[in-house]
Each structure stands twice: as C-alpha cells, then as structure tokens.
Design an enzyme around this catalytic site. Structure first.
Site, short mmCIF file in Angstrom:
data_model
loop_
_atom_site.label_atom_id
_atom_site.label_comp_id
_atom_site.label_asym_id
_atom_site.label_seq_id
_atom_site.Cartn_x
_atom_site.Cartn_y
_atom_site.Cartn_z
N THR A 53 45.46 43.06 40.59
CA THR A 53 45.11 44.44 40.81
C THR A 53 44.14 44.55 41.76
OG1 THR A 53 46.22 45.07 38.60
CG2 THR A 53 44.92 47.01 39.98
N ALA A 83 42.40 31.92 44.66
CA ALA A 83 42.66 30.98 43.65
C ALA A 83 43.57 32.13 42.55
CB ALA A 83 41.27 30.38 42.83
N GLU A 169 29.11 46.23 42.26
CA GLU A 169 29.46 47.68 42.36
C GLU A 169 30.55 48.13 41.66
OE1 GLU A 169 27.55 50.42 44.15
OE2 GLU A 169 28.76 51.24 42.54
N LYS A 245 30.40 48.61 30.57
CA LYS A 245 29.71 49.23 31.76
C LYS A 245 28.26 49.95 31.44
CE LYS A 245 34.48 50.26 33.29
NZ LYS A 245 35.57 51.36 32.98
N GLY A 342 41.77 51.23 39.32
CA GLY A 342 42.75 51.38 40.02
C GLY A 342 42.63 50.12 41.40
N1 LIG Z 1 41.97 47.18 37.35
C1 LIG Z 1 41.07 47.88 37.48
O1 LIG Z 1 41.52 49.01 37.90
C2 LIG Z 1 39.66 47.34 37.48
C3 LIG Z 1 38.53 48.09 37.70
C4 LIG Z 1 37.10 47.65 37.70
C5 LIG Z 1 36.99 46.67 37.57
N2 LIG Z 1 37.89 45.55 37.00
C6 LIG Z 1 37.71 44.40 36.93
O2 LIG Z 1 38.35 43.41 37.76
C7 LIG Z 1 38.75 41.96 37.34
C8 LIG Z 1 40.22 41.97 37.90
O3 LIG Z 1 40.87 42.78 37.05
P1 LIG Z 1 42.36 42.92 37.54
O4 LIG Z 1 42.88 44.33 36.87
O5 LIG Z 1 42.60 42.75 39.22
O6 LIG Z 1 43.16 41.76 36.78
P2 LIG Z 1 44.58 41.10 37.04
O7 LIG Z 1 45.66 42.08 37.82
O8 LIG Z 1 44.82 40.81 35.58
O9 LIG Z 1 44.51 39.84 38.10
C9 LIG Z 1 43.82 38.73 37.57
C10 LIG Z 1 43.89 37.77 38.80
O10 LIG Z 1 43.01 36.77 38.24
C11 LIG Z 1 43.90 35.41 38.36
N3 LIG Z 1 43.54 34.54 37.23
C12 LIG Z 1 43.10 35.00 35.88
N4 LIG Z 1 42.61 33.83 35.16
C13 LIG Z 1 42.66 33.01 36.19
C14 LIG Z 1 42.14 31.45 36.09
N5 LIG Z 1 41.91 31.03 34.95
N6 LIG Z 1 42.49 30.66 37.08
C15 LIG Z 1 42.85 31.32 38.24
N7 LIG Z 1 43.31 32.56 38.51
C16 LIG Z 1 43.23 33.45 37.40
C17 LIG Z 1 45.36 35.92 38.01
O11 LIG Z 1 46.30 34.83 38.32
P3 LIG Z 1 47.76 35.37 38.33
O12 LIG Z 1 47.98 36.58 39.40
O13 LIG Z 1 48.48 34.04 38.92
O14 LIG Z 1 48.21 35.67 37.08
C18 LIG Z 1 45.27 37.37 38.64
O15 LIG Z 1 45.61 37.03 40.01
C19 LIG Z 1 38.21 42.03 35.88
O16 LIG Z 1 37.10 41.60 35.53
C20 LIG Z 1 38.47 43.86 35.51
O17 LIG Z 1 37.63 43.86 34.56
C21 LIG Z 1 39.35 46.13 37.28
#
Ligand SMILES: NC(=O)c1ccc[n+]([C@@H]2O[C@H](COP(=O)([O-])OP(=O)(O)OC[C@H]3O[C@@H](n4cnc5c(N)ncnc54)[C@H](OP(=O)(O)O)[C@@H]3O)[C@@H](O)[C@H]2O)c1
EC number: 1.1.1.3
Length: 472
Positions: A53, A83, A169, A245, A342
């Site tokens: 995401t 990665a 941030e 947070k 988001g």
């Molecule tokens: N989503 C939000 O709105 C939001 C807001 C603020 C902060 N965050 C933070 O941002 C971070 C990412 O969130 P997200 O929602 O983007 O998560 P996500 O959609 O689950 O994406 C995670 C990504 O990391 C990759 N990944 C996970 N473990 C891995 C590993 N061991 N080796 C290589 N690649 C790996 C996944 O690969 P695959 O695609 O191949 O599965 C995926 O591309 C988190 O720490 C979250 O707390 C998210």
C-alpha cells in the site's frame, strides 16, 4: 571548508558498538563499510523495502513529481531496487518489474544505494535490515510505528553513531505532518500535553456508533467492507496501533525513552451504544484517544476510549480522520488534522522524508536532523496514580438502598459525585437498571478501590463500565 558532496564529509564514522535490540553488524560483513562517495549533482539512489500500500504510493509520488522533488532535494531521486516477498504479485504501474528482488540483504548492502526506505512493516527482518543499512552508511526512512515503538531509541542511537539520518514522519499520523512539527517547530517550546486521535479504524467505528446508533460488531463489519479495517483488526481496535504512535510522538514531544509495553492501553471492543447515549446526555462524545503529558520527571502515556466535550474540535473529527492536539507552554494549543493512513497520504510523509534525507546526503550534512533528537529514560506514571474525572455505569438490581451503597463506596474512597442518573422507570420485581455517575476529579486508584468494594457488595448484575473524561 567543505562543498556539497565533498567526499571528506561523507566518510563513514568509525567505531560502532552494539545497542540493545539493534544488531551491531551482520556476521557476514565487516562493520563500518565505506559510504558511497557522491559527486556533486549525482542522483540519490533509493532502495525500497516493500511495495504494498505505502510502497506503491511512494513510487507513484516519486514518478509523478520527479522534477519538483529533484528541485526540492537539489539532486534527482532514483529508485534503484525494490525488495518484495512475491515477485509475481500485481503492483502499481510505476513499479518497474526489472527492479524487483526478493533479496532484501542485497538491497541494504548495495554500495550504489544511498538511502533505504522501509515500508515492509513488522519487527523483523525490518530491524535487522535498517540496522545493516545504517552500518553501510545509508540514510533511512521508515513508516514502521511498531518497529519504532519497540526499538526507536536504539535505532536513533545507531543513526547518530553512524552519522546518518533516520526519518519517520509516516510512522505517526500517516499523512499528518506531526513528527517534523514536534522535532522542529516545538524545539523552542515545551510540550505539556498531547491529545490525539491516532487510529482511523477506531475513529470510524466510534463515529458510526455515535451517529447511526449501531453496535460495535456492526460498525466493525462496515469498516472491514469499506477497507478501513483489516481482516484481523486486533492491532487497531485493541488500541496497540495508537499506542505505538503515541510512543513515537512521546520521543519527540518529551524526549522520552519509554518501554512501549508499559503504556496503558484499552481498546473499543466493549463499548455499547448505551454509553454513547448517556455520554451525549451529559454533553460528551466518546473518542478513542492517545494522551501524553509530562508530570515532572515522569511521563503519563495512555490510550483508551474517552469522554470529551461534544463541542470540542476533537469531538468533531469524524470517520477515518486523525488529529493531534499539542499544547505548548508558550504556544498554547495547536492542532493538525487529516488523513492518518492510506497509500498516497502516507506516501506524502514518506516522500517528504526522502527529500529531506536526500538533501542532507547531497549537501554533506547527513545525520544532522537525527542528532537533534535527545532522549532520556523516563518512567511512566502508573495508571492508579493518574487523576481524571470518570463516567461510571453500574447495572444493578432495582432495589432500595442500592444507590446508597454505590455512592457510599465512592464517598468512602474520597470520590465526589457530580451527576447521577438512573436509566428507565422503576419496575415491580427485581429488574436491572443502569445507574450512571459522573465523578469529580479523582485518583484512579481511589476509583478502583471503590469499585472493588462495590463488586464485593453483590449489587452488580454485570461488571461496571468505567470511562475517563478529558478536558479538551
Ligand atoms: N497502510 C497504511 O495506510 C499505513 C499508514 C502509516 C504507516 N504504515 C506503515 O507502513 C508499513 C507498510 O504498510 P503497508 O500497508 O504498505 O503494508 P503492505 O501493503 O502489507 O505492504 C508490505 C510490503 O512489504 C513487502 N514485504 C513484507 N515482508 C517482507 C519481507 N520479509 N521481505 C521482502 N518484502 C516484504 C510485501 O511484499 P509482497 O507485496 O510481495 O507481499 C509488501 O510489498 C507498515 O510498517 C505500516 O505500519 C502504513
């Protein structure tokens, strides 16, 4: 005098030592490899860990605004490797498949990469990878609140030691600019209190419970259908995400190094529609709040559903929006408000960090921002010692003398009652009624000892509901 990109400014700082929770160096590589020597104007090469995401949003913004970002950073920003876990998964169109790899290790040790952006999530392997990246002299940007709440101080110490920047941030409040605000704009003030809505899933559910009168399970199911809640909503609805947070914000607001596991956390699963009705009758809204304040040397950090005046600004932050109210001793209250999660909102924060860190690297002043964050160990005030006003709801048998026993137990503990109401008309027989009280300010320990006495008096038909009231 050094010029931007002067190699002498970019030489690796020697002498890393191990830090709690952060591996000092990987067994397969020597500590303190040379940092890449940049020539003036050379692009900053980025290694992206994760392309889900947030990672997808980051790639979109970097592509859409390449020229603008290059102008802000002073150098072009180029994504060199990405990665992921699954090479076959569908990605945003801005993701070049030729850059994808499953070899995270190769990304953080690539000598041509200057800056690592971690948007994978989770504790490991993110901790090891960021630590390795810093050892290799790379600046780091992360949005990983779970990682920072558990290992933020150790990672910051490692960044200072290696003279690189660690920017985050996106880790608190998603797209809301609060981390930079606390780090820079409040540097001249003293933060006295933070009161924040930090989890959009909880805020959406509570908004629906208040406005549509639906139950918690119904509101949660709606949130899941709309993509506002995960299939497993535990981290959000049980309050842990907001607590992570809050720990991140407390590092910046109070310079507090705290044990995140000791933060008092309550979620929203047990709230019932009737509490919203009673709260409304007394002039309050129910919000899931993260609250932090300094009390001398100790810090008070707590996350729980809270009654706040209906007319306050925070009470009117609805749906998935987040808001952070910061009270500075000199400034007074100030509020930031917006989308706390988001792809693009979070990417706005992550890419702003990329620009900052890239500019520092290109200017030969890497690590300066992170060195400004000073942390000291701060004990947390036990919940029993906090002072608040309280909303108490007792479900009791409708018998003479019951009200007196409730009020008597509270009085004995030194708790004064400001308002008291009994819900519904008395019925013949032993029917259950709700007695709702609003107390004056009291120590939580006193309230808890009164509740113990009441529990032993066998007048309750179910456990009492306790909600704290916060003035905002
Ligand atoms: N989503 C939000 O709105 C939001 C807001 C603020 C902060 N965050 C933070 O941002 C971070 C990412 O969130 P997200 O929602 O983007 O998560 P996500 O959609 O689950 O994406 C995670 C990504 O990391 C990759 N990944 C996970 N473990 C891995 C590993 N061991 N080796 C290589 N690649 C790996 C996944 O690969 P695959 O695609 O191949 O599965 C995926 O591309 C988190 O720490 C979250 O707390 C998210």
């Amino acid at each position: 005098m050094t010029r931007p990109g002067d190699p002498s400014e970019l030489t690796q700082h020697p002498g890393a030592t191990g830090l709690a929770g952060v591996p000092s160096h990987h067994p397969s590589s020597p500590p303190g490899p040379e940092r890449r020597r940049l020539r003036g104007g050379a692009p900053i090469q980025i290694g992206l860990l994760g392309c889900g995401t947030v990672g997808g949003g980051v790639l979109r913004l970097l592509a859409d605004k390449a020229d603008h970002l290059a102008a802000r950073a002073g150098v072009p920003l180029v994504v060199r490797r990405i990665a992921v876990r699954d090479l076959d998964r569908q990605r945003v169109p801005e993701c070049d498949p030729a850059l994808l790899t499953t070899d995270t290790e190769a990304v953080v040790t690539d000598p041509d990469i200057d800056l690592i952006v971690e948007v994978m999530g989770g504790e490991e392997p993110a901790l090891d990878l960021l630590s390795r990246a810093m050892e290799h002299g790379k600046g780091v940007v992360t949005a990983n609140k779970l990682l920072l709440a558990a290992h933020g101080p150790a990672l910051l110490a490692r960044a200072v030691e290696r003279r690189v920047d660690l920017a985050f941030e996106g880790a608190a409040g998603g797209g809301i600019p609060i981390v930079r605000n606390l780090r820079e704009s409040f540097a001249s003030d003293r933060v006295e209190r933070i009161v924040a809505i930090l989890n959009g899933t909880c805020n959406y559910i509570l908004t629906r419970m208040r406005e549509a009168g639906v139950s918690f399970p119904t509101a949660l199911a709606e949130a899941q259908e709309l993509g506002y809640a995960e299939a497993d909503p535990t981290l959000d609805v049980d309050g842990h995400d907001a607590a992570h947070k809050l720990v991140v914000l407390a590092m910046l607001a109070f310079g507090a190094r705290v044990a995140d596991a000791e933060v008092s956390v309550e979620g929203i699963r047990d709230l019932e529609e009737i509490d919203f009705r009673h709260a409304d009758r007394f002039g309050y809204a129910v919000k899931h709040l993260a609250i932090g304040c300094e009390r001398g040397n100790v810090v008070e950090l707590r996350v729980h559903p809270t009654l706040i005046p209906k007319r306050s600004v925070l009470a009117n932050v609805s749906g998935v929006l987040n808001a952070v109210l910061v009270e500075g001793r000199a400034l007074g209250p100030s509020l930031v408000y917006g989308r706390g999660a988001g792809d693009l909102p979070t990417a706005v924060s992550v890419v702003a960090d990329i620009v900052d860190v890239a500019r520092s690297i290109a200017s030969g002043v890497a690590g300066m921002q992170t060195r400004g964050i000073a942390l000291t160990d701060r004990p947390l005030l036990p919940l029993a010692d906090i002072e608040s006003r309280y909303y108490l709801r007792f479900t009791v048998a409708d018998r003479p003398g019951v009200m007196g026993r409730l009020a008597g137990a509270l009085g004995e503990a030194g708790v004064s009652i400001e308002h008291i109401v009994q819900e519904g008309e008395p019925q013949p027989g032993d029917t259950a009624v709700d007695v709702v009280m609003i107390t004056r300010r009291a120590r939580e320990g006193a309230i808890r000892s009164a509740l113990d006495v009441i529990a032993r008096a066998s007048v309750l038909q179910r456990p009492p509901r306790l909600l704290r009231i916060e003035g905002v």
